[in-house]
Design an enzyme around this catalytic site. Sequence first.
Site, PDB file in Angstrom:
ATOM      1  N   GLY A 159      -3.914 -19.715  14.881  1.00 47.03           N
ATOM      2  CA  GLY A 159      -4.711 -19.505  14.787  1.00 47.03           C
ATOM      3  C   GLY A 159      -5.265 -21.002  14.659  1.00 47.03           C
ATOM      4  O   GLY A 159      -4.784 -21.531  15.405  1.00 47.03           O
ATOM      5  N   GLY A 181      -3.426 -23.560  14.541  1.00 49.19           N
ATOM      6  CA  GLY A 181      -2.127 -24.118  15.518  1.00 49.19           C
ATOM      7  C   GLY A 181      -2.435 -24.077  17.135  1.00 49.19           C
ATOM      8  O   GLY A 181      -2.140 -24.868  17.102  1.00 49.19           O
ATOM      9  N   LYS A 219       0.204 -16.965   9.035  1.00 49.73           N
ATOM     10  CA  LYS A 219      -0.051 -17.514   7.856  1.00 49.73           C
ATOM     11  C   LYS A 219       1.225 -16.799   6.800  1.00 49.73           C
ATOM     12  O   LYS A 219       2.432 -16.139   7.836  1.00 49.73           O
ATOM     13  CB  LYS A 219      -0.989 -15.619   7.579  1.00 49.73           C
ATOM     14  CG  LYS A 219      -2.194 -16.056   7.709  1.00 49.73           C
ATOM     15  CD  LYS A 219      -3.366 -16.476   6.869  1.00 49.73           C
ATOM     16  CE  LYS A 219      -4.784 -16.681   7.448  1.00 49.73           C
ATOM     17  NZ  LYS A 219      -5.088 -17.731   6.506  1.00 49.73           N
ATOM     18  N   LYS A 241      -1.141 -30.891  -2.950  1.00 50.45           N
ATOM     19  CA  LYS A 241      -1.864 -30.330  -2.012  1.00 50.45           C
ATOM     20  C   LYS A 241      -1.904 -28.758  -2.731  1.00 50.45           C
ATOM     21  O   LYS A 241      -3.312 -27.881  -3.081  1.00 50.45           O
ATOM     22  CB  LYS A 241      -1.610 -29.927  -0.377  1.00 50.45           C
ATOM     23  CG  LYS A 241      -1.770 -29.371   0.308  1.00 50.45           C
ATOM     24  CD  LYS A 241      -3.546 -28.956   0.526  1.00 50.45           C
ATOM     25  CE  LYS A 241      -4.208 -28.778   1.236  1.00 50.45           C
ATOM     26  NZ  LYS A 241      -3.608 -27.699   2.193  1.00 50.45           N
ATOM     27  N   ASN A 257      -8.820 -21.909  -4.279  1.00 49.07           N
ATOM     28  CA  ASN A 257      -8.856 -20.970  -3.238  1.00 49.07           C
ATOM     29  C   ASN A 257      -9.010 -19.658  -3.892  1.00 49.07           C
ATOM     30  O   ASN A 257      -9.339 -18.678  -3.311  1.00 49.07           O
ATOM     31  CB  ASN A 257      -7.773 -20.429  -1.909  1.00 49.07           C
ATOM     32  CG  ASN A 257      -7.726 -21.731  -1.647  1.00 49.07           C
ATOM     33  OD1 ASN A 257      -7.963 -22.547  -1.904  1.00 49.07           O
ATOM     34  ND2 ASN A 257      -6.575 -21.593  -0.554  1.00 49.07           N
ATOM     35  N   SER A 277     -13.557 -21.468   0.927  1.00 50.82           N
ATOM     36  CA  SER A 277     -11.955 -21.520   1.182  1.00 50.82           C
ATOM     37  C   SER A 277     -11.026 -20.593   3.023  1.00 50.82           C
ATOM     38  O   SER A 277     -12.407 -19.264   2.554  1.00 50.82           O
ATOM     39  CB  SER A 277     -11.370 -21.333  -0.078  1.00 50.82           C
ATOM     40  OG  SER A 277     -10.801 -20.275  -0.408  1.00 50.82           O
TER      41      SER A 277
HETATM   42  O1  PAF Z   1      -7.200 -23.391   1.888  1.00 52.97           O
HETATM   43  C1  PAF Z   1      -8.396 -24.180   1.851  1.00 52.97           C
HETATM   44  O2  PAF Z   1      -9.509 -24.150   2.073  1.00 52.97           O
HETATM   45  C2  PAF Z   1      -8.194 -26.132   1.897  1.00 52.97           C
HETATM   46  O3  PAF Z   1      -6.548 -26.328   1.572  1.00 52.97           O
HETATM   47  C3  PAF Z   1      -9.862 -26.315   1.136  1.00 52.97           C
HETATM   48  C4  PAF Z   1      -9.033 -27.783   1.000  1.00 52.97           C
HETATM   49  C5  PAF Z   1      -9.223 -25.248  -0.112  1.00 52.97           C
HETATM   50  C6  PAF Z   1     -10.200 -26.090   1.646  1.00 52.97           C
HETATM   51  O4  PAF Z   1     -11.393 -25.368   1.994  1.00 52.97           O
END
Ligand code: PAF
Length: 305
Positions: A9, A12, A77, A185, A193, A254
């Site tokens: 994707g 990758g 994914k 993270k 998200n 996101s």
């Molecule tokens: O998953 C995502 O979209 C990203 O990790 C983030 C940092 C939220 C930016 O869109």
Amino acid sequence: MQTVIIGAGAMGCLFGGLLSEAGMPVVLLDVWRAHVQALTRNGLSVEWRGKTRTIAVQATTRAAGLEAADLVIIFVKSGHTAEAARTAAELCAEGGLVLTLQNGLGNADILARIVGDERVVAGTTAQGATLLGPGRIRHAGRGPTVIGMWRGGNFQKALQVADWLNSAGIPTEAVEDIRPVIWNKLMVNVGINAITALTGIRNGQLLDLPQTRALSRAAVEEAAAVARACGVAVAEDAVQRVFAVARATAENRSSMGQDIDARRMTEIEMINGAVVRRAAELGMAVPVNQTLTALVETLQAHYPS
Ligand code: PAF
């Protein structure tokens, strides 16, 4: 370091492209035939700050016959991690490693169960990329990659992988304890998200209204409490960090928002869903994450066919 990337994707392709450009032996493995054909015939087209270049890459849809790999990087994914792990187990040379830079929490555990604890390197990356079509990506942003051995293992090996990524121009640091990095993270994804996916807004719009700010704050504070209960020292200012990322990526939709827009399965299970699972193990209540998870799961279960 002979490398196979499973999942070609956006991310990758970005890693495969940068490594190939630096002359490293890399094969991209993906099930999407039209994409693999485009990569093989025309190379990978990478758009970066308005300019486009083409990088010659090796790509295939078949794992059979590939040379044994010193490193397998997983970029599928999260719903496909177990399958990718079985392929990685077959492809790995003796002493080979499997690196995951996927979003969420839980992928490294799935890999460790299938390929063995000592082989798994986990981490996060702030590199950003968007898939534009077969054989084409946009490199959306550069940022640090941080990796570490997931369940102990030999730290020297994580250092070797970091050196190797650095030599391909992918700034990477190896750390002894990768857990807080992954949780920090995770909290960014927990706070951005699902809310953007459910409401259709862009990341920056999350900050416009007190309602969405409060929802994000509550989801992140629940996740931080679970992390601390798991013995992981996450950032004290987790909510402010999440808001800073929303601001810095204001124009982005996101990844979960993009998945919902394209009627794809999302990574909810490994993001807010992972917080819900860990909380249940600890007997903690996380109602906001539970609700966000249930809503995204409902939405993705009822895509019009
Ligand atoms: O998953 C995502 O979209 C990203 O990790 C983030 C940092 C939220 C930016 O869109």
